[in-house]
Design an enzyme around this catalytic site. Sequence first.
Site, PDB file in Angstrom:
ATOM      1  N   GLN A 248       0.828  -1.210   0.000  1.00 36.84           N
ATOM      2  CA  GLN A 248       0.000   0.000   0.000  1.00 36.84           C
ATOM      3  C   GLN A 248       0.864   1.264   0.000  1.00 36.84           C
ATOM      4  O   GLN A 248       0.334   2.354  -0.133  1.00 36.84           O
ATOM      5  CB  GLN A 248      -0.928   0.024   1.227  1.00 36.84           C
ATOM      6  CG  GLN A 248      -1.964  -1.084   1.234  1.00 36.84           C
ATOM      7  CD  GLN A 248      -2.866  -1.068   2.444  1.00 36.84           C
ATOM      8  OE1 GLN A 248      -3.093  -2.102   3.053  1.00 36.84           O
ATOM      9  NE2 GLN A 248      -3.404   0.089   2.819  1.00 36.84           N
ATOM     10  N   ARG A 395      -9.318  -0.801   7.659  1.00 35.38           N
ATOM     11  CA  ARG A 395     -10.164   0.226   7.059  1.00 35.38           C
ATOM     12  C   ARG A 395     -10.529   1.313   8.069  1.00 35.38           C
ATOM     13  O   ARG A 395     -11.705   1.611   8.296  1.00 35.38           O
ATOM     14  CB  ARG A 395     -11.426  -0.436   6.501  1.00 35.38           C
ATOM     15  CG  ARG A 395     -12.082   0.355   5.387  1.00 35.38           C
ATOM     16  CD  ARG A 395     -13.162  -0.454   4.703  1.00 35.38           C
ATOM     17  NE  ARG A 395     -13.695   0.277   3.578  1.00 35.38           N
ATOM     18  CZ  ARG A 395     -14.213  -0.291   2.505  1.00 35.38           C
ATOM     19  NH1 ARG A 395     -14.255  -1.598   2.408  1.00 35.38           N
ATOM     20  NH2 ARG A 395     -14.688   0.432   1.526  1.00 35.38           N
ATOM     21  N   CYS A 396      -9.502   1.883   8.671  1.00 33.55           N
ATOM     22  CA  CYS A 396      -9.734   2.878   9.715  1.00 33.55           C
ATOM     23  C   CYS A 396      -8.537   3.786   9.793  1.00 33.55           C
ATOM     24  O   CYS A 396      -7.418   3.371   9.583  1.00 33.55           O
ATOM     25  CB  CYS A 396      -9.943   2.159  11.050  1.00 33.55           C
ATOM     26  SG  CYS A 396      -9.418   3.053  12.507  1.00 33.55           S
ATOM     27  N   GLU A 765     -13.273   4.907   4.842  1.00 31.06           N
ATOM     28  CA  GLU A 765     -13.286   4.252   6.142  1.00 31.06           C
ATOM     29  C   GLU A 765     -14.411   4.711   7.052  1.00 31.06           C
ATOM     30  O   GLU A 765     -14.714   4.048   8.041  1.00 31.06           O
ATOM     31  CB  GLU A 765     -11.926   4.462   6.794  1.00 31.06           C
ATOM     32  CG  GLU A 765     -10.840   3.845   5.948  1.00 31.06           C
ATOM     33  CD  GLU A 765      -9.440   4.308   6.292  1.00 31.06           C
ATOM     34  OE1 GLU A 765      -8.500   3.613   5.924  1.00 31.06           O
ATOM     35  OE2 GLU A 765      -9.297   5.355   6.919  1.00 31.06           O
TER      36      GLU A 765
END
Lengths: 811, 163, 290
Positions: A248, A395-396, A765
């Site tokens: 990523q 996802r935060c 998110e």
Amino acid sequence: MPQLEDRKEHHSELAEGVSARVSTTDQVQIKTPAKICGMGHRKKRKEDPRFIQGKGNYVDDVKLPGMLYMDIVRSPYAHAKIKSIDASAALEMEGVVAVITGEDLKAAGNLHWMPTLMSDTQMVLPIDKVVYYAQEVCAVIATSRYVAADAIEQVFVDYEPLDAVVDPFEALKDEVIVRDDKEKKTNHIWHWEAGDKAATDAVLKDAATVVKEKLYIPRIHVSSIETCGMVANYNKAREHMQIYMTSQAPHAHRTVFALVSGLPEHKIQIISPDIGGGFGGKVPVYPGYVICAVASLVTGKPVKWIEDRSENLQADSFARDYHIEAEMAANEDGKITGLRVKTLSDCGAADAAANPSKFPAGLYSICTGSYDMKAAHIEVDGVYTTKPPGGVAYRCSFRVTEAVHMIERMTDIMAHQLGEDPADFRLKNFIRPDQFPYKSPTGWEYDSGNYEGALKKAMEMIDYRALRQEQKEMRAKGELMGIGISSFTEVVGAGPSKDYDILGIKMFDSAEIRIHPTGKAMARFGTKSQGQGHETTYAQIIAEELGLPSDDIEVEEGDTDTAPYGLGTYASRSTPTAGAAAAMAARKIKAKAKKIAAHLLEVGEEDLEWNVDRFQVKGSPDQAKTIQEIAFAAYTNHPQGMEAGLEAVDYYDPPNLTFPFGSYICVVDIDKGTGEVKIRRFVAVDDCGHIINPMIVEGQIHGGLTMGLAPAMYEEIVYDENGQNLSGTFADYLLPTAVESPKWELGKTITPSPHHPIGAKGVGESPTVGAPPAIANAVVDALWHLGVRHIDIPITPQKVWKLLRDNGVTD
Amino acid sequence: MSNHEITLTINGETVTRTVEARTLLVHFIREDLSLTGTHIGCDTTSCGACTVLVDGKPVKSCTMFAVQAEGADIETIESLAAGGSLHPLQEGFWEKHGLQCGYCTPGMIMSAKGFLAEHPNPTEDEIRHGISGNLCRCTGYNKIVEAIQYAAEKLQSAEAGGE
Amino acid sequence: MIPGAFDYHSPRTLDEALSLLQKHAGEAKILAGGQSLIPAMRFRLAMPPILVDINRLDDLRYVEERGDHLAIGAMTREHALEDSQVVRSSYPLLHDTARVIADPLVRNQATVGGNIAHADPANDHPATMLAYHATVIAKGPSGERKIPIDDFFTGLFENAMKEDEILTEIRIPKPGANSGGAYTKLERKVGDYAISAAAVQLRLDGGTIAEARIGLTNVSAVPMRARAAEAELLGKSVSDAVIEAAGKAAAGECDPSPDLRGTIEYKRDMTRVMVKRSIHKAIARAKGGN
């Protein structure tokens, strides 16, 4: 929490369009025609044709001549001494090329340890002991995947098991020391505070009402459907390392590899090809990556390593694992006055969290949420246990999920305690629209918001008052129905360079745009999409700014040899940072384009105005040059003394974070026989500022909601007392399917960010952050009259059943 | 350990190869035939990323040995747009934003193809159960359901037009 | 996750399969649908040196009524049960069961014979076949024998067949008039093994329960009948109290193990609830409802 100073003056010449005072609408702004397809259009994704035809290119699809395969021997114990490793039988097998142990890595230049993103250290391969179940012990390199799998069975490791410490509260007693490599023989890693302790203590002392609750946010796993993997290809003749990697953050990883290995950074190329989902799990550097790269260095051949799902679940970085104790205070009028929070963060065997370096607990201090209160004080302690290291996003944005779950649960508990309707209680306590920019008691400056607007819209969509009436009637009949609200505030887009860095590298991000003579463009970014649709949305931003059709713009990311340096995609930062860089780079190009247009039209720059895709002479729009004409001229007829070409690069350093928000309402029915919770309806109103592509935003919200549902009801990594992972496959780590996932109902409000060049905020998110407390609040709302105050996630039927039976309810 | 010569049809083409008995069908497709559209996402027959059609039925190719496919007719994602135009399912996934990272997509589409062959006019609930052997981590499934509905309608009207 | 190496045989006839089993006694393992075996092999929990793949035995694929029973060929795929008209109309308990086994992709491969022969108490067919009072047909070198389902499951993953026998058919007696059955399963998520599940097949005589058999899933080491629960029903008039008593009896006689699916206490109570729900549904169906 360091105070944020006002840094809006940065980029001030180019940061046009959005004023400091913003208003809220629910209409998506569209300024370009369909043929240009700039912001606001529901443009079909440019990346999709390859994916729907099976022509994506993921790491495991990379096949190089002479490629070898790596498989990893893993520890069957959570804590054990390694007495010996006997690889002789494996080495005798046909097709086995090498076995790499910790001793080999040590000999290669102390590569058996590596730094974590939080400046802790983590073993790549152990020399004397293992500290978590499924830890990498050694690796086999072979001519095929199948031979490598056979060979790891022929490596014999002699272990002497040691006591595991699984419970972080037990770990604090320091009876079992996880990291005896450290000078200080303690499992306590760090202590961190935010807010004003004295003021908070005073507020709590004087409060009319104080509610207190313990919450556990369990350990979970991102479980992107593609696991992690690498193909490392070292070319001895060129002294060049080419790496295909599920990354990523390819640039940051290149720098880490250079620092750890000593290879010069210009001789390392990291290519992050198509990525099958990230969610934070592909931010850390895992031992497997390092071993794979070393394997290629040692053998001089390409080496592929692809994790199995069970390895991915058992050894890769986890998320959450926060033990929280929270107290909320309110005055006689039912206004929230203060919040005191103590939290224990179970880090596992190393602090390998993916947080900005100065924030060991991430952005957790955002936990006063959407509510205006006088004082707050937060304390967090990090502790080692014999579990895999980590602390990634799922996802935060850096621990915001934990913060939001706590504040939204506490707010609901307070409302119920006071006998107030949870919606009315929130409306009364929200930060008002006229309070923005809002300075929070823990030091944040919220950029913009309209919380009551979002909640009122959600209430209207779901017909909230009618549901409350129905609930009353059902309860009279003995049926259990609950309504849960979550009015969350997110904080994304890390971040301003003053405060945000990872291993010292500032958290800017970048865009580079080159316009070719024929008016087509190539745009490259320091971020890396894992499904977010950057190839489409970045093109739409540039189309909006320059009037080039978005189909004429090729977006490329993920190759460190060609893309400008950036910190990558996670924490909903791509739109706030690289999306802003796209607009800023485009504006630099536009500034040059204006000079060229003035030259072509033989007028002064001040006589020109921009109109969608062209500069025209003020008052005579017939006299105009389109961006394509200008691009051609940039290479064929540019003014004397001006550099040829039409290109720009921007490294965007955001002046502040952005603060998306929303209000979710969930309705549940509970089966009194089994304790099953059925989500009847779920309405989600999100506000992420200006919308680049409504279709993609909806997709992000749907996906985020299902990833919020998952830990709320299904997912948890469970260990037994020996530190063995009991949920290490998809048979027991329960990802929701299309059957569990409800039909999400979406609504939106649009409150732009005042400091972002295109007024956007980031959205991927928000729903993962906002959804779990809506579900938990709905379940508790259904059971409050029985005396239930709280239920920890995941809300399994068994937990609900236990509460029902304990309170005398049965079928 | 036995090796076997197998002959099968894949995406309309007949191939003959020698495989080790334990070679999983998914590895045969990806490695031996270089058709990398079919993916691998788990070890436990849970995720469906590896779904292909074997004699018209969608199955998980990680839970079948290649040697078992002797004589079979196999279709992978690569077969769908073979004629040059997209299959209605591919169109549906593109139109309705039924994919994000794209990793589960080939398996999801092949699963849906098998499903629609038996349920040409499905309800939303039938679709949700029909794809319950396929995990998606990105989309939340709403738009996948819409994509399959789009394809069902398109296939239905093509059929009605053809009669 | 790569299986260990093995020798592979793919017999074209049942006789050929039987002789392979005889020849490789103690080493050969039968590969049916493979949906349990292949994952176990990938984890190397199972490493059979020889696999006898019986998927080419097309003669073992049928679902049809023959005389007084429904005959199901052992290699019938689960999806064929879901699709079968006769199963749908006359064997609702079986239809209920087939629809909740794993997921649709697995059901395209998994076989009824494999599900039963594996003798896994977590599998769904054992309870259903116990409730149906089915008969298992096993064929060996010395011919065919009928094994009553009550004698079939002998231990965890153990059945009454000999090493050289192959399960060829399952026979379910045709339900009489006023019969009904149902399978109710509680799962952590769709396609999971049961937390608890109950298969009930019963026959009414007026308002009285004349016959009742109940099988339970995943709440004992060996697939089990809930005999005490059956006793609570037999000869009784239908009432909520009777059904509750049967549920409680089942909760008492099952023997679940604690795991991620739940505690012993939870599983017992869920067995009570599943049994009750299946009885209610079975009674409704016996009365002609759905």
